[in-house]
Motif scaffolding. Structure first.
Motif, PDB file in Angstrom:
ATOM      1  N   THR A 232      -1.297 -31.234 -37.488  1.00 47.90           N
ATOM      2  CA  THR A 232      -2.420 -30.579 -38.150  1.00 47.90           C
ATOM      3  C   THR A 232      -1.919 -29.590 -39.194  1.00 47.90           C
ATOM      4  N   GLN A 233      -2.831 -29.190 -40.077  1.00 44.98           N
ATOM      5  CA  GLN A 233      -2.517 -28.140 -41.038  1.00 44.98           C
ATOM      6  C   GLN A 233      -3.786 -27.358 -41.348  1.00 44.98           C
ATOM      7  N   ASN A 234      -3.655 -26.378 -42.216  1.00 43.40           N
ATOM      8  CA  ASN A 234      -4.728 -25.448 -42.571  1.00 43.40           C
ATOM      9  C   ASN A 234      -5.044 -24.539 -41.383  1.00 43.40           C
ATOM     10  N   VAL A 235      -6.283 -24.520 -40.855  1.00 45.09           N
ATOM     11  CA  VAL A 235      -6.646 -23.498 -39.873  1.00 45.09           C
ATOM     12  C   VAL A 235      -7.052 -24.068 -38.518  1.00 45.09           C
ATOM     13  N   ALA A 236      -7.969 -25.017 -38.478  1.00 43.32           N
ATOM     14  CA  ALA A 236      -8.557 -25.441 -37.200  1.00 43.32           C
ATOM     15  C   ALA A 236      -7.503 -25.961 -36.226  1.00 43.32           C
TER      16      ALA A 236
ATOM     17  N   ALA B 259       2.809 -23.951 -23.789  1.00 48.20           N
ATOM     18  CA  ALA B 259       3.207 -25.291 -24.195  1.00 48.20           C
ATOM     19  C   ALA B 259       4.319 -25.229 -25.244  1.00 48.20           C
ATOM     20  N   GLU B 260       5.166 -26.240 -25.251  1.00 44.54           N
ATOM     21  CA  GLU B 260       6.138 -26.423 -26.330  1.00 44.54           C
ATOM     22  C   GLU B 260       5.416 -27.164 -27.451  1.00 44.54           C
ATOM     23  N   VAL B 261       5.381 -26.587 -28.638  1.00 42.21           N
ATOM     24  CA  VAL B 261       4.656 -27.190 -29.756  1.00 42.21           C
ATOM     25  C   VAL B 261       5.645 -27.574 -30.857  1.00 42.21           C
ATOM     26  N   ILE B 262       5.644 -28.862 -31.208  1.00 42.37           N
ATOM     27  CA  ILE B 262       6.458 -29.362 -32.314  1.00 42.37           C
ATOM     28  C   ILE B 262       5.509 -29.650 -33.472  1.00 42.37           C
ATOM     29  N   LYS B 263       5.630 -28.856 -34.516  1.00 43.70           N
ATOM     30  CA  LYS B 263       4.743 -28.977 -35.669  1.00 43.70           C
ATOM     31  C   LYS B 263       5.343 -29.961 -36.671  1.00 43.70           C
ATOM     32  N   ILE B 264       4.585 -30.991 -36.997  1.00 40.59           N
ATOM     33  CA  ILE B 264       5.021 -31.985 -37.972  1.00 40.59           C
ATOM     34  C   ILE B 264       4.536 -31.537 -39.353  1.00 40.59           C
ATOM     35  N   GLU B 265       5.481 -31.369 -40.281  1.00 41.66           N
ATOM     36  CA  GLU B 265       5.135 -30.936 -41.637  1.00 41.66           C
ATOM     37  C   GLU B 265       5.624 -31.955 -42.663  1.00 41.66           C
ATOM     38  N   ARG B 266       4.997 -31.931 -43.836  1.00 38.12           N
ATOM     39  CA  ARG B 266       5.449 -32.765 -44.940  1.00 38.12           C
ATOM     40  C   ARG B 266       6.781 -32.236 -45.468  1.00 38.12           C
TER      41      ARG B 266
ATOM     42  N   ILE C 282      -2.031 -34.050 -31.311  1.00 38.48           N
ATOM     43  CA  ILE C 282      -3.237 -33.562 -31.976  1.00 38.48           C
ATOM     44  C   ILE C 282      -3.056 -33.700 -33.481  1.00 38.48           C
ATOM     45  N   HIS C 283      -4.077 -34.246 -34.149  1.00 39.96           N
ATOM     46  CA  HIS C 283      -3.985 -34.391 -35.601  1.00 39.96           C
ATOM     47  C   HIS C 283      -5.317 -34.028 -36.246  1.00 39.96           C
ATOM     48  N   SER C 284      -5.249 -33.731 -37.542  1.00 41.34           N
ATOM     49  CA  SER C 284      -6.451 -33.443 -38.322  1.00 41.34           C
ATOM     50  C   SER C 284      -6.497 -34.328 -39.565  1.00 41.34           C
ATOM     51  N   LEU C 285      -5.956 -35.549 -39.430  1.00 48.15           N
ATOM     52  CA  LEU C 285      -6.030 -36.525 -40.506  1.00 48.15           C
ATOM     53  C   LEU C 285      -7.459 -37.051 -40.640  1.00 48.15           C
ATOM     54  N   LYS C 286      -7.803 -37.534 -41.815  1.00 48.16           N
ATOM     55  CA  LYS C 286      -9.123 -38.125 -41.996  1.00 48.16           C
ATOM     56  C   LYS C 286      -9.293 -39.308 -41.048  1.00 48.16           C
ATOM     57  N   PRO C 287     -10.522 -39.540 -40.543  1.00 50.29           N
ATOM     58  CA  PRO C 287     -10.736 -40.686 -39.659  1.00 50.29           C
ATOM     59  C   PRO C 287     -10.198 -41.968 -40.286  1.00 50.29           C
ATOM     60  N   GLY C 288      -9.415 -42.691 -39.511  1.00 45.02           N
ATOM     61  CA  GLY C 288      -8.823 -43.936 -39.972  1.00 45.02           C
ATOM     62  C   GLY C 288      -7.409 -43.794 -40.499  1.00 45.02           C
TER      63      GLY C 288
END
Length: 400
Positions: free
Chosen positions: A13-17, A30-37, A93-99
C-alpha cells in the motif's frame, strides 16, 4: 504486550489508508515488510514539508516500524519475487485498483493455493464491484461523494472537507480490525480469508447518524459549523480572546451552564427550557449566550464551566495540543528520529490503545527506499549473485 507478535505482513500500500493500517499492525507487534517502487518509493515520501532528502513527516509517521523492500511489480521477475516472499500464514494487504493485483497474478486466488492460512486484504476507493469500481479516489473526493462535505462547514458558505484524513485513516482502522478478526478466526480454523474495504464504505459509515435522521424526517441536514442538529447549545462560542466549545447534552447541563454564566433567569423562558425548544430557537440561544461568553477570557470560562460540571474546552491549536499536560500524561506523542541529510525529530502519535497500561509503539524506520531489500531477499534464500542480477536489471532496488 504485542498481540500480533509472530505475524508477518506484506504491505503493498501507499499514501495514507493502507500505511495507517499496517502502522497499527506494526505497533501491535507484527513484522511489516513494505513493498515500494524502485526509485521513487511511496508517494508520501515526496509530500511537504520535506525532511532532508529522505521523506516527509507524513511518510515517517505512517511507516515507522516497517522494513522497506523495493520491487518492480510491473516486471515478471518482480512478481515472481513477491510470490516467493509470501508464505502460508502471512497477511497481504494492497491498495491497488481493483483488478490490478489479478493482472499481475498477485490476487487472492493466485496466492492462496498452498497457503490456506493466507489473510488477504484489498483496499479500494469505491469497492471492487459496481460502476465506479475501477476509478481512483482520495480522501476529500470521497468526503464529497458520500455527503460529508454537504454537512461540514457553515451555512451560506461553500462545503468544506474535514481537515484531517478521516476517510483514509478510518479505512485503515477498519482494515486493521478485519485483519485482527481474521487472525483470531485462523487460530481456531486454520483458514485465512479475503477482506475487502473501501474509502466509500468508510465514508458512508461515518454518515450513519445524518443518514438515519434524513431517512426518518425527509429533511436534508444543513451545514452548521461546529453545531449539531440534535442539541443546543452544543457548539463553539466566541470568548473575549478566542473561542470555546460548550456541549450541553441534556437539560440538566444547560441549567448548570446558566448558573455558571449567571444567566439563571433564562430558565424561566420556555424557549430555553427544553432541548427541543432550544433547537427550534437555536440562533436566539446562541446569540444570547454569546453576549456573555464574549466578555470572558477563555481560561476563565473554562474554569467556571468545569467547576460547574459543564463539558467545555478551549479551541486549541496544535502547539497547545502537543504541549498540553493531559496529552503528555497520556504519552501519546513519541519522538521519532529521522536520519537524512538534515536529521530531525518528529512527534509521532502512538497507538490510541493501552494494554495493561502500556501503549505500544514501533519506532524503527527505513529511511531509504529498499533499505532492507538485500536482508529480506537473503532471508528468502536468494544468493548474493542472484540479488545483484535483480538489482542490475532494475527489478530490485537495494542499499549498498
Amino acid at each position: 504486550m504485542k498481540p500480533l507478535l509472530g505475524q508477518r505482513v506484506i504491505d503493498l500500500t501507499q499514501n495514507v489508508a493502507g500505511p495507517y493500517c499496517t502502522q497499527v499492525l506494526a505497533d501491535l507487534g507484527a513484522e511489516v515488510i513494505k513493498i515500494e517502487r524502485p526509485g521513487s518509493g511511496d508517494d508520501t515520501r515526496h509530500w511537504t514539508p520535506a525532511i532532508g532528502d529522505a521523506m516527509s513527516p507524513t511518510y515517517a509517521t505512517l511507516n515507522r516500524g516497517k522494513k522497506s523492500l523495493a520491487i518492480d511489480l510491473d516486471s515478471a521477475d518482480g512478481q515472481d519475487v513477491l510470490r516467493s516472499l509470501v508464505r502460508d500464514g502471512d497477511i497481504v494487504i494492497h491498495s491497488l485498483k481493483p483488478g490490478s493485483a489479478e493482472q499481475r497474478r498477485l490476487g487472492y486466488d493466485d496466492l492462496r493455493p498452498g497457503r490456506p492460512g493466507l489473510i488477504y486484504c484489498a483496499i479500494s476507493a469505491y469497492g471492487n464491484t459496481g460502476p465506479l469500481a475501477s476509478l481512483p479516489g482520495y480522501d476529500p473526493l470521497i468526503q464529497a461523494y458520500v455527503g460529508i462535505m454537504s454537512v461540514n462547514g457553515h451555512d451560506g458558505l461553500p462545503p468544506a472537507r474535514v481537515g484531517v484524513s478521516m476517510v483514509d485513516m478510518g479505512t485503515g482502522l477498519w482494515s486493521a480490525l478485519g485483519i485482527v478478526a481474521a487472525v483470531a478466526q485462523r487460530q481456531t480454523t486454520g483458514d485465512g480469508c479475503r477482506i475487502d474495504t473501501s474509502l466509500l464504505e468508510t465514508g458512508v459509515g461515518w454518515m450513519t447518524n445524518p443518514i438515519a435522521n434524513y431517512s426518518a424526517s425527509g429533511k436534508l441536514p444543513r451545514r452548521m459549523g461546529s453545531a449539531t442538529a440534535m442539541l443546543a447549545p452544543y457548539e463553539v462560542f466566541e470568548s473575549a480572546d478566542s473561542h470555546v466549545f460548550i456541549g450541553c447534552g441534556n437539560d440538566r447541563l444547560f441549567l448548570k451552564l446558566l448558573k455558571a454564566l449567571e444567566l439563571t433567569a433564562l430558565a424561566e423562558d420556555e424557549r430555553f427550557s427544553k432541548n427541543s425548544q432550544r433547537v427550534q430557537h437555536r440562533d436566539l440561544v446562541h446569540n444570547t449566550l454569546e453576549a456573555t461568553t464574549r466578555t470572558l477570557a477563555s481560561v476563565e470560562m473554562v474554569r467556571r464551566l468545569r467547576a460547574a460540571g459543564v463539558p467545555v474546552s478551549a479551541v486549541h491549536d496544535l502547539a497547545q495540543v502537543v504541549n498540553d499536560e493531559q496529552v503528555q500524561v497520556a504519552g501519546l506523542c513519541n519522538t521519532l528520529s529521522i536520519q537524512s541529510s538534515a536529521p530531525q525529530d518528529v512527534c509521532a502519535v502512538g497507538l490510541p490503545i493501552r494494554f495493561n497500561g502500556v501503549r505500544e509503539f514501533a519506532p524503527g524506520l527505513s529511511a531509504g527506499v529498499g533499505q532492507d531489500s538485500r536482508q529480506i531477499l537473503q532471508s528468502m534464500g536468494l544468493s548474493d549473485t542472484r540479488i545483484d542480477q535483480l538489482v542490475v536489471s532494475g527489478v530490485i532496488q537495494a542499499q549498498v
